[in-house]
Design an enzyme around this catalytic site. Structure first.
Site, PDB file in Angstrom:
ATOM      1  N   GLY A  86       0.841  -1.195   0.000  1.00 57.27           N
ATOM      2  CA  GLY A  86       0.000   0.000   0.000  1.00 57.27           C
ATOM      3  C   GLY A  86       0.880   1.251   0.000  1.00 57.27           C
ATOM      4  N   GLY A 163      -6.721  -8.661  -6.958  1.00 55.60           N
ATOM      5  CA  GLY A 163      -5.308  -8.454  -7.312  1.00 55.60           C
ATOM      6  C   GLY A 163      -4.485  -9.587  -6.726  1.00 55.60           C
ATOM      7  N   ILE A 165      -3.257 -10.179  -3.781  1.00 54.96           N
ATOM      8  CA  ILE A 165      -3.691 -10.715  -2.482  1.00 54.96           C
ATOM      9  C   ILE A 165      -5.025 -11.454  -2.629  1.00 54.96           C
ATOM     10  CG2 ILE A 165      -4.474 -10.049  -0.166  1.00 54.96           C
ATOM     11  CD1 ILE A 165      -2.300  -7.781  -0.323  1.00 54.96           C
ATOM     12  N   ARG A 245      -6.938  -1.575   4.111  1.00 56.61           N
ATOM     13  CA  ARG A 245      -6.643  -0.438   4.985  1.00 56.61           C
ATOM     14  C   ARG A 245      -7.887  -0.140   5.811  1.00 56.61           C
ATOM     15  NH1 ARG A 245      -2.236  -1.443   4.282  1.00 56.61           N
ATOM     16  NH2 ARG A 245      -0.526  -0.261   3.369  1.00 56.61           N
ATOM     17  N   ASP A 269      -7.616  -6.949   9.995  1.00 52.70           N
ATOM     18  CA  ASP A 269      -6.166  -6.849  10.242  1.00 52.70           C
ATOM     19  C   ASP A 269      -5.731  -5.395  10.210  1.00 52.70           C
ATOM     20  OD1 ASP A 269      -3.540  -7.858  10.718  1.00 52.70           O
ATOM     21  OD2 ASP A 269      -3.063  -7.551   8.600  1.00 52.70           O
ATOM     22  N   HIS A 293      -2.498  -5.423  12.461  1.00 51.89           N
ATOM     23  CA  HIS A 293      -1.876  -5.225  11.148  1.00 51.89           C
ATOM     24  C   HIS A 293      -0.611  -6.078  10.993  1.00 51.89           C
ATOM     25  CE1 HIS A 293      -1.366  -2.166   7.631  1.00 51.89           C
ATOM     26  NE2 HIS A 293      -0.998  -3.401   7.292  1.00 51.89           N
ATOM     27  N   GLY A 295      -0.459  -8.556   8.550  1.00 49.79           N
ATOM     28  CA  GLY A 295      -0.588  -9.273   7.275  1.00 49.79           C
ATOM     29  C   GLY A 295       0.731  -9.778   6.704  1.00 49.79           C
ATOM     30  N   SER A 296       1.716  -8.900   6.650  1.00 55.96           N
ATOM     31  CA  SER A 296       2.986  -9.300   6.019  1.00 55.96           C
ATOM     32  C   SER A 296       4.060  -9.650   7.047  1.00 55.96           C
ATOM     33  CB  SER A 296       3.486  -8.163   5.128  1.00 55.96           C
ATOM     34  OG  SER A 296       3.733  -7.002   5.906  1.00 55.96           O
TER      35      SER A 296
END
Ligand SMILES: O=C(O)C(=O)CO
Length: 328
Positions: A86, A163, A165, A245, A269, A293, A295-296
Protein backbone atom coordinates in the site's frame (compact mmCIF):
# COMPACT_ATOMS: atom_id res chain seq x y z
CA UNK A 1 30.24 2.67 -2.49
CA UNK A 2 29.11 6.23 -3.23
CA UNK A 3 28.48 9.21 -0.99
CA UNK A 4 24.83 9.22 -1.95
CA UNK A 5 22.81 9.34 1.24
CA UNK A 6 19.94 6.92 1.83
CA UNK A 7 17.69 7.51 4.83
CA UNK A 8 15.95 4.50 6.35
CA UNK A 9 12.94 5.82 8.22
CA UNK A 10 12.79 3.47 11.19
CA UNK A 11 14.91 1.14 13.29
CA UNK A 12 13.19 -2.08 12.31
CA UNK A 13 14.19 -2.43 8.65
CA UNK A 14 15.65 -5.94 8.22
CA UNK A 15 19.42 -6.43 7.86
CA UNK A 16 18.89 -8.20 4.53
CA UNK A 17 17.80 -4.85 3.08
CA UNK A 18 20.33 -2.74 4.97
CA UNK A 19 23.24 -4.84 3.67
CA UNK A 20 22.28 -4.17 0.05
CA UNK A 21 22.03 -0.44 0.72
CA UNK A 22 25.35 -0.34 2.61
CA UNK A 23 27.19 -1.96 -0.31
CA UNK A 24 26.31 1.04 -2.48
CA UNK A 25 25.45 4.08 -0.38
CA UNK A 26 25.93 5.97 2.82
CA UNK A 27 23.08 4.75 4.97
CA UNK A 28 21.54 6.80 7.74
CA UNK A 29 18.85 5.20 9.89
CA UNK A 30 16.39 6.58 12.37
CA UNK A 31 16.90 5.05 15.84
CA UNK A 32 13.12 5.09 16.39
CA UNK A 33 10.22 3.14 15.00
CA UNK A 34 7.00 4.67 13.69
CA UNK A 35 4.85 2.76 16.10
CA UNK A 36 2.93 4.13 19.02
CA UNK A 37 2.13 7.78 19.53
CA UNK A 38 5.42 8.49 21.28
CA UNK A 39 7.51 6.58 18.74
CA UNK A 40 5.83 8.40 15.87
CA UNK A 41 6.44 11.85 17.36
CA UNK A 42 10.06 11.12 18.29
CA UNK A 43 10.61 9.60 14.90
CA UNK A 44 9.12 12.53 13.02
CA UNK A 45 11.43 14.95 14.82
CA UNK A 46 14.40 12.68 14.17
CA UNK A 47 13.52 12.31 10.49
CA UNK A 48 13.33 16.08 10.05
CA UNK A 49 16.89 16.22 11.40
CA UNK A 50 18.23 13.31 9.34
CA UNK A 51 16.50 13.89 6.01
CA UNK A 52 18.42 16.88 4.50
CA UNK A 53 20.62 15.79 1.61
CA UNK A 54 19.02 12.35 1.13
CA UNK A 55 18.97 10.92 -2.38
CA UNK A 56 16.61 8.13 -1.39
CA UNK A 57 14.12 7.48 1.38
CA UNK A 58 13.38 3.95 2.49
CA UNK A 59 9.94 4.38 4.01
CA UNK A 60 9.43 1.48 6.36
CA UNK A 61 5.88 1.92 7.67
CA UNK A 62 2.81 3.98 7.02
CA UNK A 63 3.88 7.33 8.43
CA UNK A 64 2.62 10.11 6.14
CA UNK A 65 5.24 11.51 3.78
CA UNK A 66 4.47 15.18 4.28
CA UNK A 67 5.43 18.19 2.16
CA UNK A 68 7.42 19.37 5.17
CA UNK A 69 9.57 16.22 5.04
CA UNK A 70 10.03 16.49 1.27
CA UNK A 71 10.99 20.16 1.52
CA UNK A 72 13.56 19.34 4.17
CA UNK A 73 14.98 16.50 2.08
CA UNK A 74 16.03 18.86 -0.71
CA UNK A 75 16.02 18.81 -4.52
CA UNK A 76 18.49 15.89 -4.86
CA UNK A 77 15.85 13.40 -3.62
CA UNK A 78 15.36 10.86 -6.44
CA UNK A 79 13.27 8.06 -4.97
CA UNK A 80 10.95 7.09 -2.17
CA UNK A 81 10.91 3.31 -1.75
CA UNK A 82 8.09 2.27 0.53
CA UNK A 83 8.44 -1.12 2.22
CA UNK A 84 4.76 -1.92 1.77
CA UNK A 85 2.35 -2.83 -0.98
CA UNK A 86 0.00 0.00 0.00
CA UNK A 87 1.22 3.53 -0.74
CA UNK A 88 -1.72 5.68 0.34
CA UNK A 89 0.63 7.35 2.88
CA UNK A 90 3.20 8.28 0.23
CA UNK A 91 1.70 11.55 -1.07
CA UNK A 92 1.77 10.39 -4.69
CA UNK A 93 0.59 13.69 -6.23
CA UNK A 94 3.30 15.64 -4.45
CA UNK A 95 6.01 13.15 -5.47
CA UNK A 96 4.78 13.29 -9.06
CA UNK A 97 4.82 17.10 -9.08
CA UNK A 98 8.41 17.05 -7.81
CA UNK A 99 9.56 14.36 -10.28
CA UNK A 100 10.47 11.93 -7.48
CA UNK A 101 10.19 8.20 -8.22
CA UNK A 102 8.12 5.88 -6.02
CA UNK A 103 8.33 2.12 -5.62
CA UNK A 104 6.39 -0.33 -3.41
CA UNK A 105 6.58 -4.05 -2.57
CA UNK A 106 3.68 -5.86 -4.23
CA UNK A 107 3.51 -9.65 -4.80
CA UNK A 108 6.19 -10.68 -2.27
CA UNK A 109 3.67 -10.28 0.54
CA UNK A 110 0.57 -11.68 -1.13
CA UNK A 111 0.80 -15.16 0.37
CA UNK A 112 1.49 -13.94 3.93
CA UNK A 113 -1.41 -11.48 3.79
CA UNK A 114 -3.65 -14.15 2.25
CA UNK A 115 -2.83 -16.49 5.15
CA UNK A 116 -4.00 -13.79 7.55
CA UNK A 117 -7.20 -13.28 5.52
CA UNK A 118 -7.96 -17.01 5.74
CA UNK A 119 -7.11 -16.96 9.46
CA UNK A 120 -9.60 -14.13 9.97
CA UNK A 121 -12.27 -16.03 8.04
CA UNK A 122 -11.83 -19.02 10.31
CA UNK A 123 -11.58 -16.94 13.49
CA UNK A 124 -14.79 -15.04 12.77
CA UNK A 125 -16.83 -17.89 11.29
CA UNK A 126 -15.96 -20.14 14.24
CA UNK A 127 -16.38 -17.32 16.76
CA UNK A 128 -12.89 -17.44 18.28
CA UNK A 129 -13.45 -14.25 20.30
CA UNK A 130 -16.40 -15.67 22.24
CA UNK A 131 -14.91 -19.14 22.48
CA UNK A 132 -11.54 -17.92 23.71
CA UNK A 133 -13.32 -15.76 26.23
CA UNK A 134 -15.06 -18.84 27.62
CA UNK A 135 -11.71 -20.64 27.96
CA UNK A 136 -10.17 -17.61 29.68
CA UNK A 137 -13.10 -17.35 32.09
CA UNK A 138 -13.01 -21.11 32.78
CA UNK A 139 -16.68 -21.27 31.85
CA UNK A 140 -16.92 -23.58 28.86
CA UNK A 141 -20.40 -24.13 27.56
CA UNK A 142 -21.23 -27.78 28.19
CA UNK A 143 -23.18 -30.02 25.86
CA UNK A 144 -23.76 -30.50 22.19
CA UNK A 145 -24.83 -26.99 21.29
CA UNK A 146 -21.80 -24.86 21.93
CA UNK A 147 -21.14 -21.41 20.50
CA UNK A 148 -22.08 -22.50 17.00
CA UNK A 149 -20.33 -21.01 14.00
CA UNK A 150 -20.62 -21.07 10.22
CA UNK A 151 -18.90 -23.25 7.65
CA UNK A 152 -16.65 -22.02 4.90
CA UNK A 153 -17.68 -25.22 3.10
CA UNK A 154 -20.57 -24.48 0.76
CA UNK A 155 -20.27 -20.72 1.17
CA UNK A 156 -20.05 -17.89 -1.37
CA UNK A 157 -16.86 -15.90 -0.98
CA UNK A 158 -16.86 -12.41 -2.52
CA UNK A 159 -13.54 -10.73 -3.15
CA UNK A 160 -13.45 -6.95 -3.57
CA UNK A 161 -10.21 -6.48 -5.51
CA UNK A 162 -8.93 -9.65 -7.20
CA UNK A 163 -5.31 -8.45 -7.31
CA UNK A 164 -2.31 -10.37 -6.01
CA UNK A 165 -3.69 -10.71 -2.48
CA UNK A 166 -7.27 -11.48 -3.54
CA UNK A 167 -6.03 -14.17 -5.93
CA UNK A 168 -3.76 -15.66 -3.26
CA UNK A 169 -6.75 -15.95 -0.90
CA UNK A 170 -8.85 -17.76 -3.52
CA UNK A 171 -5.95 -20.17 -4.18
CA UNK A 172 -5.52 -20.85 -0.48
CA UNK A 173 -9.22 -21.62 -0.07
CA UNK A 174 -9.06 -24.30 -2.77
CA UNK A 175 -9.38 -27.10 -0.21
CA UNK A 176 -12.27 -25.57 1.73
CA UNK A 177 -15.05 -26.66 -0.65
CA UNK A 178 -16.25 -23.10 -1.25
CA UNK A 179 -19.40 -23.20 -3.41
CA UNK A 180 -18.76 -19.99 -5.35
CA UNK A 181 -16.15 -17.28 -5.68
CA UNK A 182 -17.37 -13.86 -6.80
CA UNK A 183 -15.22 -10.81 -7.38
CA UNK A 184 -15.63 -7.20 -8.30
CA UNK A 185 -13.34 -4.40 -9.39
CA UNK A 186 -12.76 -1.98 -12.24
CA UNK A 187 -12.51 -4.69 -14.83
CA UNK A 188 -12.50 -8.46 -15.32
CA UNK A 189 -9.19 -10.13 -14.51
CA UNK A 190 -7.71 -12.69 -16.92
CA UNK A 191 -6.55 -14.79 -13.93
CA UNK A 192 -10.13 -15.20 -12.67
CA UNK A 193 -11.05 -17.98 -15.08
CA UNK A 194 -8.43 -20.39 -13.79
CA UNK A 195 -9.47 -19.54 -10.23
CA UNK A 196 -13.14 -20.20 -10.99
CA UNK A 197 -14.12 -16.70 -9.87
CA UNK A 198 -17.11 -14.94 -11.41
CA UNK A 199 -17.07 -11.19 -12.15
CA UNK A 200 -20.10 -9.38 -10.70
CA UNK A 201 -21.00 -5.81 -9.80
CA UNK A 202 -20.54 -4.60 -6.24
CA UNK A 203 -24.24 -4.85 -5.37
CA UNK A 204 -24.42 -8.46 -6.50
CA UNK A 205 -21.33 -9.31 -4.50
CA UNK A 206 -22.69 -7.61 -1.38
CA UNK A 207 -26.11 -9.25 -1.55
CA UNK A 208 -24.90 -12.77 -2.41
CA UNK A 209 -21.71 -13.33 -0.40
CA UNK A 210 -21.33 -15.12 2.93
CA UNK A 211 -17.76 -13.84 3.24
CA UNK A 212 -16.74 -10.44 1.85
CA UNK A 213 -13.03 -9.81 1.56
CA UNK A 214 -11.61 -6.33 1.18
CA UNK A 215 -8.31 -6.48 -0.68
CA UNK A 216 -8.26 -3.15 -2.53
CA UNK A 217 -5.90 -0.20 -2.14
CA UNK A 218 -7.11 2.83 -0.22
CA UNK A 219 -7.89 5.69 -2.62
CA UNK A 220 -10.37 8.56 -2.63
CA UNK A 221 -12.71 6.19 -4.48
CA UNK A 222 -12.46 3.29 -2.01
CA UNK A 223 -12.41 5.27 1.26
CA UNK A 224 -15.45 4.19 3.34
CA UNK A 225 -16.71 1.95 0.53
CA UNK A 226 -18.07 -0.16 3.37
CA UNK A 227 -20.61 2.15 5.01
CA UNK A 228 -24.17 1.97 6.31
CA UNK A 229 -25.52 1.64 2.74
CA UNK A 230 -23.21 -1.17 1.65
CA UNK A 231 -23.46 -2.93 5.02
CA UNK A 232 -27.24 -2.68 4.64
CA UNK A 233 -27.06 -4.75 1.45
CA UNK A 234 -25.17 -7.65 3.06
CA UNK A 235 -26.78 -10.89 4.22
CA UNK A 236 -27.41 -11.27 7.96
CA UNK A 237 -24.85 -14.10 8.06
CA UNK A 238 -22.24 -12.06 6.14
CA UNK A 239 -18.70 -11.88 7.50
CA UNK A 240 -16.57 -8.90 6.51
CA UNK A 241 -12.80 -9.41 6.31
CA UNK A 242 -10.47 -6.43 5.86
CA UNK A 243 -6.78 -6.91 5.04
CA UNK A 244 -6.51 -3.67 3.01
CA UNK A 245 -6.64 -0.44 4.99
CA UNK A 246 -8.78 0.62 7.93
CA UNK A 247 -10.28 3.56 6.07
CA UNK A 248 -11.96 1.30 3.52
CA UNK A 249 -14.55 0.88 6.26
CA UNK A 250 -16.69 3.43 8.06
CA UNK A 251 -16.06 1.97 11.51
CA UNK A 252 -19.07 3.72 13.12
CA UNK A 253 -21.35 2.02 10.60
CA UNK A 254 -19.53 -1.29 11.11
CA UNK A 255 -19.99 -1.02 14.87
CA UNK A 256 -23.73 -0.46 14.43
CA UNK A 257 -24.05 -3.35 11.97
CA UNK A 258 -22.21 -5.75 14.29
CA UNK A 259 -23.96 -4.57 17.46
CA UNK A 260 -27.43 -4.89 15.91
CA UNK A 261 -26.41 -8.20 14.25
CA UNK A 262 -27.20 -6.72 10.84
CA UNK A 263 -24.17 -8.77 9.77
CA UNK A 264 -22.68 -11.80 11.49
CA UNK A 265 -19.08 -10.79 12.18
CA UNK A 266 -16.00 -8.90 11.07
CA UNK A 267 -12.33 -9.83 11.00
CA UNK A 268 -9.93 -6.91 10.71
CA UNK A 269 -6.17 -6.85 10.24
CA UNK A 270 -6.32 -3.10 9.64
CA UNK A 271 -8.14 -0.38 11.54
CA UNK A 272 -8.37 3.37 11.94
CA UNK A 273 -6.37 4.42 13.84
CA UNK A 274 -3.49 1.98 14.27
CA UNK A 275 -2.95 1.01 17.00
CA UNK A 276 -6.66 0.85 17.81
CA UNK A 277 -7.03 2.20 21.39
CA UNK A 278 -7.63 -0.67 23.80
CA UNK A 279 -10.89 0.91 25.00
CA UNK A 280 -12.23 1.37 21.44
CA UNK A 281 -15.89 0.38 21.27
CA UNK A 282 -15.30 -2.10 18.42
CA UNK A 283 -13.27 -4.19 20.86
CA UNK A 284 -16.28 -4.55 23.18
CA UNK A 285 -18.13 -6.60 20.56
CA UNK A 286 -18.19 -10.40 20.71
CA UNK A 287 -18.53 -10.77 16.93
CA UNK A 288 -15.29 -9.11 15.92
CA UNK A 289 -11.72 -10.42 15.70
CA UNK A 290 -9.00 -7.78 15.39
CA UNK A 291 -5.32 -8.24 14.63
CA UNK A 292 -2.64 -5.52 14.89
CA UNK A 293 -1.88 -5.23 11.15
CA UNK A 294 0.29 -8.33 10.87
CA UNK A 295 -0.59 -9.27 7.27
CA UNK A 296 2.99 -9.30 6.02
CA UNK A 297 4.64 -9.91 9.39
CA UNK A 298 6.61 -13.10 8.84
CA UNK A 299 10.40 -13.31 8.86
CA UNK A 300 10.57 -14.49 5.27
CA UNK A 301 8.12 -11.96 3.89
CA UNK A 302 9.65 -9.02 5.74
CA UNK A 303 13.08 -10.03 4.38
CA UNK A 304 11.69 -10.30 0.86
CA UNK A 305 10.09 -6.87 1.22
CA UNK A 306 13.34 -5.35 2.51
CA UNK A 307 15.41 -6.82 -0.34
CA UNK A 308 12.93 -5.60 -2.95
CA UNK A 309 12.77 -2.13 -1.39
CA UNK A 310 16.57 -1.82 -1.36
CA UNK A 311 16.98 -3.13 -4.90
CA UNK A 312 14.50 -0.51 -6.08
CA UNK A 313 16.71 2.14 -4.46
CA UNK A 314 19.85 0.70 -6.06
CA UNK A 315 18.18 0.73 -9.47
CA UNK A 316 16.85 4.27 -9.10
CA UNK A 317 20.23 5.66 -8.05
CA UNK A 318 22.21 3.76 -10.70
CA UNK A 319 20.00 4.73 -13.63
CA UNK A 320 18.16 1.43 -14.04
CA UNK A 321 14.38 0.93 -14.23
CA UNK A 322 12.56 0.31 -10.95
CA UNK A 323 11.59 -3.32 -10.31
CA UNK A 324 8.16 -2.45 -8.91
CA UNK A 325 7.42 1.13 -9.94
CA UNK A 326 4.50 3.30 -8.92
CA UNK A 327 6.04 6.49 -10.28
CA UNK A 328 9.00 6.28 -12.64
O1 LIG B 1 2.31 -3.82 2.66
C1 LIG B 1 1.23 -3.36 3.03
O2 LIG B 1 0.70 -2.40 2.47
C2 LIG B 1 0.58 -3.96 4.19
O3 LIG B 1 -0.29 -3.37 4.76
C3 LIG B 1 1.00 -5.32 4.62
O4 LIG B 1 0.23 -5.85 5.65
Amino acid sequence: MTNLKVLVSSNDFPDSGLQILREHFTVVQSPYSHFGEEGATQNKEELLKLIPGSSALVWVTHHPLTKELLDKAGPQLKIVATASAGYNHANVEELKARGIKLSNTPNVLSSAVAEIAVSLMLATARRFTENLDQVRRGEWEAGFVKVLGQDIRGSTVGVIGLGGIGQAVVKRLAGFEVAKFLYTGHREKPEAKALGAEFVNLDDLLTKSDFILLAVPLTSETRHMINSTTLGKMKSNAILINVGRGDLVDQEALYDALKSKKIYAAGLDVTTPEPLPKDHKLLTLPNIFVLPHIGSATVRTRNDMAVLTSNNVVNALTGKPLITPILE
